[in-house]
Design an enzyme around this catalytic site. Structure first.
Site, PDB file in Angstrom:
ATOM      1  N   LYS A   1       0.883  -1.170   0.000  1.00  0.00           N
ATOM      2  CA  LYS A   1       0.000   0.000   0.000  1.00  0.00           C
ATOM      3  C   LYS A   1       0.925   1.226   0.000  1.00  0.00           C
ATOM      4  O   LYS A   1       1.984   1.231   0.637  1.00  0.00           O
ATOM      5  CB  LYS A   1      -0.873  -0.056   1.272  1.00  0.00           C
ATOM      6  CG  LYS A   1      -1.771   1.135   1.504  1.00  0.00           C
ATOM      7  CD  LYS A   1      -3.026   1.095   0.673  1.00  0.00           C
ATOM      8  CE  LYS A   1      -3.787   2.428   0.823  1.00  0.00           C
ATOM      9  NZ  LYS A   1      -4.740   2.666  -0.266  1.00  0.00           N
TER      10      LYS A   1
ATOM     11  N   CYS B   1      -2.465   8.363  -7.837  1.00  0.00           N
ATOM     12  CA  CYS B   1      -3.575   8.346  -6.875  1.00  0.00           C
ATOM     13  C   CYS B   1      -4.618   9.365  -7.315  1.00  0.00           C
ATOM     14  O   CYS B   1      -4.316  10.546  -7.454  1.00  0.00           O
ATOM     15  CB  CYS B   1      -3.080   8.668  -5.460  1.00  0.00           C
ATOM     16  SG  CYS B   1      -4.450   8.753  -4.287  1.00  0.00           S
TER      17      CYS B   1
ATOM     18  N   LYS C   1       3.965   4.121 -11.650  1.00  0.00           N
ATOM     19  CA  LYS C   1       2.557   3.723 -11.837  1.00  0.00           C
ATOM     20  C   LYS C   1       1.769   4.914 -12.357  1.00  0.00           C
ATOM     21  O   LYS C   1       1.656   5.943 -11.680  1.00  0.00           O
ATOM     22  CB  LYS C   1       1.965   3.203 -10.532  1.00  0.00           C
ATOM     23  CG  LYS C   1       0.535   2.678 -10.705  1.00  0.00           C
ATOM     24  CD  LYS C   1       0.119   1.865  -9.505  1.00  0.00           C
ATOM     25  CE  LYS C   1      -1.325   1.437  -9.570  1.00  0.00           C
ATOM     26  NZ  LYS C   1      -1.736   0.704  -8.373  1.00  0.00           N
TER      27      LYS C   1
HETATM   28  C1  LIG Z   1      -9.510   0.449  -2.047  1.00  0.00           C
HETATM   29  C2  LIG Z   1      -8.385   0.663  -2.998  1.00  0.00           C
HETATM   30  C3  LIG Z   1      -7.232   1.305  -2.563  1.00  0.00           C
HETATM   31  C4  LIG Z   1      -6.171   1.520  -3.441  1.00  0.00           C
HETATM   32  N1  LIG Z   1      -5.027   2.136  -2.976  1.00  0.00           N
HETATM   33  C5  LIG Z   1      -3.969   2.299  -3.829  1.00  0.00           C
HETATM   34  C6  LIG Z   1      -2.742   2.853  -3.337  1.00  0.00           C
HETATM   35  O1  LIG Z   1      -2.577   3.166  -2.156  1.00  0.00           O
HETATM   36  N2  LIG Z   1      -1.728   3.006  -4.227  1.00  0.00           N
HETATM   37  C7  LIG Z   1      -1.843   2.641  -5.550  1.00  0.00           C
HETATM   38  O2  LIG Z   1      -0.878   2.801  -6.318  1.00  0.00           O
HETATM   39  N3  LIG Z   1      -3.004   2.107  -6.028  1.00  0.00           N
HETATM   40  C8  LIG Z   1      -4.048   1.928  -5.194  1.00  0.00           C
HETATM   41  N4  LIG Z   1      -5.195   1.333  -5.653  1.00  0.00           N
HETATM   42  C9  LIG Z   1      -5.294   0.926  -7.077  1.00  0.00           C
HETATM   43  C10 LIG Z   1      -5.000  -0.564  -7.287  1.00  0.00           C
HETATM   44  O3  LIG Z   1      -3.671  -0.874  -6.887  1.00  0.00           O
HETATM   45  C11 LIG Z   1      -5.185  -0.962  -8.762  1.00  0.00           C
HETATM   46  O4  LIG Z   1      -4.312  -0.185  -9.554  1.00  0.00           O
HETATM   47  C12 LIG Z   1      -6.618  -0.754  -9.248  1.00  0.00           C
HETATM   48  O5  LIG Z   1      -7.557  -1.108  -8.256  1.00  0.00           O
HETATM   49  C13 LIG Z   1      -6.908  -1.552 -10.526  1.00  0.00           C
HETATM   50  O6  LIG Z   1      -6.742  -2.926 -10.316  1.00  0.00           O
HETATM   51  P1  LIG Z   1      -8.005  -3.931 -10.086  1.00  0.00           P
HETATM   52  O7  LIG Z   1      -8.913  -3.772 -11.269  1.00  0.00           O
HETATM   53  O8  LIG Z   1      -7.394  -5.301  -9.961  1.00  0.00           O
HETATM   54  O9  LIG Z   1      -8.679  -3.490  -8.823  1.00  0.00           O
HETATM   55  C14 LIG Z   1      -6.275   1.097  -4.801  1.00  0.00           C
HETATM   56  C15 LIG Z   1      -7.438   0.439  -5.220  1.00  0.00           C
HETATM   57  C16 LIG Z   1      -8.483   0.214  -4.343  1.00  0.00           C
HETATM   58  C17 LIG Z   1      -9.720  -0.507  -4.843  1.00  0.00           C
END
Ligand SMILES: Cc1cc2nc3c(=O)[nH]c(=O)nc-3n(C[C@H](O)[C@H](O)[C@H](O)COP(=O)(O)O)c2cc1C
Length: 378
Positions: free
Chosen positions: A46, A154, A191
């Site tokens: 995270k 973010c 990212k």
């Molecule tokens: C609740 C939540 C918190 C997230 N927090 C972060 C974060 O702290 N840093 C980050 O780079 N991406 C964060 N993301 C993005 C995820 O790492 C990922 O890029 C995004 O959810 C797309 O992937 P998925 O379709 O598998 O969920 C977060 C996503 C969710 C759902």
């Protein structure tokens, strides 16, 4: 049974190319240890920052589901229905760097062969903020992090010099990457946000800044839907909402499209694919476009918080794929990575039933005069 799941990505060796992305599944030491035990090849923590973080009152994430019988698309009907997406407005880790430091060290000691990537984020509007990037990078690598992922994506930052506001600015993307690269002894992944017109420009910028890889994608800007009974957003605090991020199945084709643009523009570079992955068949899209690893968030959140069943299916799916395609000479990811990268072409290059019927949408069909150099050959 042959073939190997091992990959080397940005010089780092992974047991398998499947990582948990930076999100709630990797928000704590216990989660990360469980993830490694479950078989994930690596995790991205995270995001760790230097600023105190206070999240909104109430839930930070919800899951939008589709009920086929009634056509309802809702976040508030329990677990029934088909998963459409996740929606979140969660900020980065609410734990300070000092909390993370000993934990990163302990995690790495417990699993020296698993890959630990530290996601970091700071601002870009002052020397102090740029120093924050350096401090975070040094602290994490000193604890044994195998790599750094720069959160330039973010979507919930009001500050114009942070998060996806960096990711939307080529100059800042490049500069911040360069600042971290100056102190980094481990590979640096950037990212990116999907919320720009042409992600190829930001990818080029971070590569110019020295990034070893691009991770894509973070969540897509979106709003919760309105409840037609209450006339309130399904997720709100005191009736108010702000733009949050969509993840999960709904974004897979869009994330794949962003990735195709980048891998075509930079075929020699390294990419980590993210967005809507829950099964090997989903991950395969990213691999065939040229990605060397993939990352998962939403599917893992819904599977005992760290995705023990998801990783089992991903690993089994890849083994099965290698076995089934042994006759094609596939023994490892490298044998099929990027195989379909050049199959994404401009619309006018797609064959028509009769070649002579279509002129690429130019003057022959009654549209505007083409630019002298842009008329495609059909
Ligand atoms: C609740 C939540 C918190 C997230 N927090 C972060 C974060 O702290 N840093 C980050 O780079 N991406 C964060 N993301 C993005 C995820 O790492 C990922 O890029 C995004 O959810 C797309 O992937 P998925 O379709 O598998 O969920 C977060 C996503 C969710 C759902």
């Amino acid at each position: 049974m042959g073939g190997s799941l091992e990959v080397t990505f940005t010089g780092i060796r992974f047991d398998n190319p499947f990582l948990l992305s930076s999100a709630p599944p990797t928000e704590s030491e216990s989660n990360i240890l469980r993830a490694f035990e479950a078989g994930w090849g690596g995790v991205v923590t995270k995001t760790i920052g230097m600023h105190p973080v206070v999240n909104v009152a109430g839930p930070k994430t919800k899951f939008l589901r589709y009920l086929p019988e009634s056509g309802v698309l809702s976040m508030n009907r329990g677990r029934q229905g088909v998963l459409h997406s996740s929606w979140n407005w969660e900020l980065i880790s609410d734990k300070p760097l000092d909390w993370w430091i000993p934990r990163l060290g302990r995690i790495k000691k417990a699993f020296p062969d698993k890959v630990l990537i530290a996601s970091i984020m700071a601002g870009s509007g002052s020397d102090k903020e740029l120093d924050h990037w350096r401090t975070l990078a040094r602290a994490c690598q000193e604890q044994g992090a195998d790599g750094l992922e720069l959160n330039l994506s973010c979507p919930h930052m009001d500050r114009p010099d942070m998060g996806s506001n960096i990711g939307k600015d080529q100059g800042l993307c490049s500069f911040v990457t360069q600042v971290v690269k100056e102190v980094a002894k481990v590979p640096v992944w950037a990212k990116l946000t999907p919320a720009t017109a042409d992600i190829v420009l930001e990818a080029g910028a971070v590569f110019r800044g020295g990034a070893d890889a691009v991770s894509s994608t973070n969540t897509f800007p979106s709003l919760p839907l309105v409840d037609p009974e209450t006339l309130e957003f399904e997720m709100n605090v005191d009736g108010y909402v702000s733009f949050g991020g969509l993840g999960g199945p709904a974004i897979l084709p869009q994330a794949v499209a962003k990735m195709a643009q980048m891998t075509q523009a930079f075929p020699e570079r390294e990419f980590s694919g993210i967005g809507g992955i829950a099964e090997f068949a989903h991950a395969l899209n990213f691999f065939l476009l040229g990605c060397g690893t993939v990352q998962v968030c939403t599917a893992a959140m819904l599977d005992h918080a760290v995705g023990p069943n998801v990783i089992k299916r991903l690993v089994a799916g890849m083994r099965e794929f290698l076995d089934k395609n042994a006759h094609r000479g596939f023994t490892r990811l490298e044998d099929f990575r990027g195989l379909l990268r050049d199959r994404v072409v401009s619309h006018s290059q797609i064959r028509r039933p009769e070649d002579s019927d279509y002129q690429g949408g130019y003057e022959q069909e009654g549209y505007a005069e083409p630019e002298p150099t842009s008329a495609p050959k059909v």
